[in-house]
Design an enzyme around this catalytic site. Structure first.
Site, mmCIF file in Angstrom:
data_model
loop_
_atom_site.group_PDB
_atom_site.id
_atom_site.type_symbol
_atom_site.label_atom_id
_atom_site.label_comp_id
_atom_site.label_asym_id
_atom_site.label_seq_id
_atom_site.Cartn_x
_atom_site.Cartn_y
_atom_site.Cartn_z
ATOM 1 N N ASP A 196 0.879 -1.350 0.251
ATOM 2 C CA ASP A 196 -0.025 -0.070 0.166
ATOM 3 C C ASP A 196 0.921 1.308 0.038
ATOM 4 O OD1 ASP A 196 -1.915 1.868 0.340
ATOM 5 O OD2 ASP A 196 -2.800 0.909 2.070
ATOM 6 N N ASP A 202 0.624 8.348 2.115
ATOM 7 C CA ASP A 202 -0.076 7.749 1.546
ATOM 8 C C ASP A 202 -1.653 8.096 1.821
ATOM 9 O OD1 ASP A 202 -0.156 5.118 -0.226
ATOM 10 O OD2 ASP A 202 -1.303 4.548 1.557
ATOM 11 N N ASP A 204 -5.470 7.150 2.352
ATOM 12 C CA ASP A 204 -6.234 6.106 2.910
ATOM 13 C C ASP A 204 -7.452 6.050 1.969
ATOM 14 O OD1 ASP A 204 -7.856 4.193 4.207
ATOM 15 O OD2 ASP A 204 -7.808 5.523 6.113
ATOM 16 N N ASP A 233 -1.591 6.043 -12.225
ATOM 17 C CA ASP A 233 -0.404 5.848 -11.899
ATOM 18 C C ASP A 233 -0.549 5.006 -10.667
ATOM 19 O OD1 ASP A 233 2.678 6.629 -11.460
ATOM 20 O OD2 ASP A 233 1.991 7.494 -9.684
ATOM 21 N N HIS A 237 -0.526 0.098 -5.775
ATOM 22 C CA HIS A 237 -0.542 0.542 -4.343
ATOM 23 C C HIS A 237 -1.622 1.282 -3.825
ATOM 24 C CE1 HIS A 237 4.031 0.126 -4.936
ATOM 25 N NE2 HIS A 237 3.749 0.594 -6.027
ATOM 26 N N GLU A 263 -0.941 1.729 -14.727
ATOM 27 C CA GLU A 263 0.138 1.306 -14.615
ATOM 28 C C GLU A 263 0.196 0.270 -13.381
ATOM 29 O OE1 GLU A 263 4.489 3.069 -13.295
ATOM 30 O OE2 GLU A 263 2.729 2.984 -11.949
ATOM 31 N N ASP A 407 16.443 -16.652 -33.675
ATOM 32 C CA ASP A 407 16.694 -15.271 -34.098
ATOM 33 C C ASP A 407 16.007 -15.037 -35.392
ATOM 34 O OD1 ASP A 407 18.037 -17.031 -36.042
ATOM 35 O OD2 ASP A 407 19.980 -16.107 -35.939
#
Ligand code: CA
Length: 485
Positions: A196, A202, A204, A233, A237, A263, A407
């Site tokens: 988180d 951060d 809540d 973004d 988290h 992301e 290859d």
């Protein structure tokens, strides 16, 4: 998304802090439209810790370069009227605009507060390593420079779940904020026990006042800037339940269909799949695994097995939600997640995202225009423009793969009713080579030529619709029927 759309990530980390960005980009829009881009992803457009902040150290979501806060009215990129003029130009050119949305944290608080915390282990956030104690932390935001315009909400320690600095003891560490209903969110990445906490204060997302304020903000910004979508973004988290509710809320409140992508920076397929279940496919995601595969392929060159380039990737496993990219502002040289795809491989890499059936390709500003300064990158605009033009003209319909050798690979795009024409793509990471592929017997006897200027030969398709398509060492070639001028 428009058919065969292409998005530009219109920024890189080291753009100059001169406030000229919006104006400069505006002057490029007409050319970008002509070259085939249909959407632009803008950097975070909000007031951050200062004008030298790329935008992720976000201070005030309601200050889009309009109020004298953090040392200036403008952001790194310019002022609100300049941003609005840019977006107007984009819409004039019938292009979509997506803004970067940073909901995980806030930075540069206006004042400190005293509150109770427990320190946790950096590497295992579930492990408490102190007794509950009081610290003095930067969690007070009342935005004096904005004077309650747009929102009267003030943030305090109860709206955050963690912080990394105690002003009283002048000590860093990860401090979990204690209090009623205080805990790390559970629906986040399980890296480091619970991921988180990323940085700064951060947010809540379980707090009802926070939810209400962010929902309101979401509506506000869609309306204020008339945007067409959002790039989220740091999704790993942010609580998955909150994100789901936030997206649902915006979908209900918005008149137009918004495009969401995000992301979720990770390689682990299982964790990714768990997350996809959680957010119920409401947002597209960047194909991080493909990026890392391409980085590795570029490093190992002919020793890398190209037949595995799509293994574990989102575009292979969940093609409808994959935003494919080669590099971005985090993977570029000098940055936190530096994992830059080597320049020699860029043409191949862009071919892999622009000329195949699946994925919404996103071109990185640094690859396109280049990066100046200490961590410079040479732009490859000409090559990327060629590949986009080929995408727009030929990359339609069914796809036949030829995973020939480690290859040497290639594929055919067969075209569709509205886009007749057949495209043959060949990649060699080793020596010059040829790959025998079938473009179809309707092309028997026709002459195919190379479209990127790499090979001047003319190749005749045989009676069964096959040809040996040529490719130079370490590159990609594109072949299609030679047309009368
Ligand atoms: Ca968080």
């Amino acid at each position: 998304m428009l058919e065969n759309g292409v998005m530009l990530q219109a920024f890189e980390w080291y753009l100059p802090n001169n406030g000229e960005y919006y104006k400069n980009l505006k002057s490029k829009i007409e050319d970008l439209k002509k070259k085939g881009f249909n959407a632009i992803w803008l950097p975070p457009v909000y007031k951050a810790t200062g004008t030298d902040d790329v935008g992720y150290g976000i201070y005030d979501l309601f200050d889009l370069g309009e109020f004298d806060q953090k040392g200036a009215v403008r952001t790194k990129y310019g002022t609100l009227p300049e941003l609005q003029a840019l977006i107007e130009e984009l819409h004039q050119q019938e292009m979509e605009v997506f803004v970067d949305v940073v909901l995980n944290h806030k930075a540069g608080a206006d004042f400190t507060e005293e509150f109770e915390v427990v320190q946790v282990d950096e590497e295992d956030r579930l492990q408490e390593i102190s007794e509950p104690h009081l610290i003095e932390g930067w969690t007070g935001f009342n935005f004096p420079g904005r004077e309650d315009n747009y929102s009267t909400f003030s943030w305090s320690s109860s709206h955050f779940s963690g912080i990394d600095y105690d002003q009283k003891e002048e000590r860093t560490g990860i401090f979990k904020i204690l209090g009623e209903n205080k805990r790390w969110s559970e629906k986040v990445s399980h890296e480091k026990g619970n991921y988180d906490y990323l940085m700064f204060a951060d947010i809540d997302h379980n707090h009802p006042e926070v939810q209400a304020e962010l929902f309101y903000w979401g509506e506000w910004i869609v309306d204020k800037l008339n945007i067409d979508g959002m790039r989220f973004d740091a999704l790993k988290h942010i609580d998955g339940d909150f994100m789901e509710a936030f997206l649902k809320h915006l979908e209900e409140k918005s008149d137009k269909e918004l495009y969401f992508f995000g992301e979720y920076w990770m390689y682990d397929a299982e964790e990714k799949n768990q997350y996809l279940d959680k957010i119920k496919y409401n947002t597209d995601l960047f194909d991080v695994a493909l990026h890392y595969n391409m980085e590795q392929a570029a490093k190992d060159s002919a020793n890398y097995d190209l037949r595995k380039i799509f293994d574990q990737t989102l575009v292979q496993e969940h093609p409808t939600i994959a935003v494919t990219f080669v590099d971005n502002h985090d993977s570029q040289p000098g940055q936190a997640l530096e994992s830059f795809v080597a320049p020699w491989f860029k043409k191949i890499a862009y071919g892999l995202i622009l000329l195949r059936k699946d994925g919404y390709p996103c071109v990185f500003y640094g690859d396109y225009y280049g990066v100046e300064g200490e961590h410079s990158v040479t732009g490859q605009k000409e090559i990327i423009d060629q590949l986009i033009a080929i995408r727009k003209r030929y990359a339609y319909g069914e796809q036949t793969d030829y995973m020939e050798d480690k290859d040497l690979i290639g594929w055919i795009r067969h075209g569709d009713e509205d886009h007749p024409g057949t495209l043959a793509v060949v990649i060699s990471t080793g020596d010059a080579n040829t790959l025998r592929m079938q473009v179809g017997d309707v092309h028997a006897g026709k002459i195919f030529v190379e479209l990127t200027g790499d090979n001047a030969h003319e190749i005749k398709i045989d009676e069964e619709g096959y040809a040996n398509f040529e490719v130079g060492p370490g590159t990609l070639t594109c072949w299609a029927e030679k047309l009368a001028d």
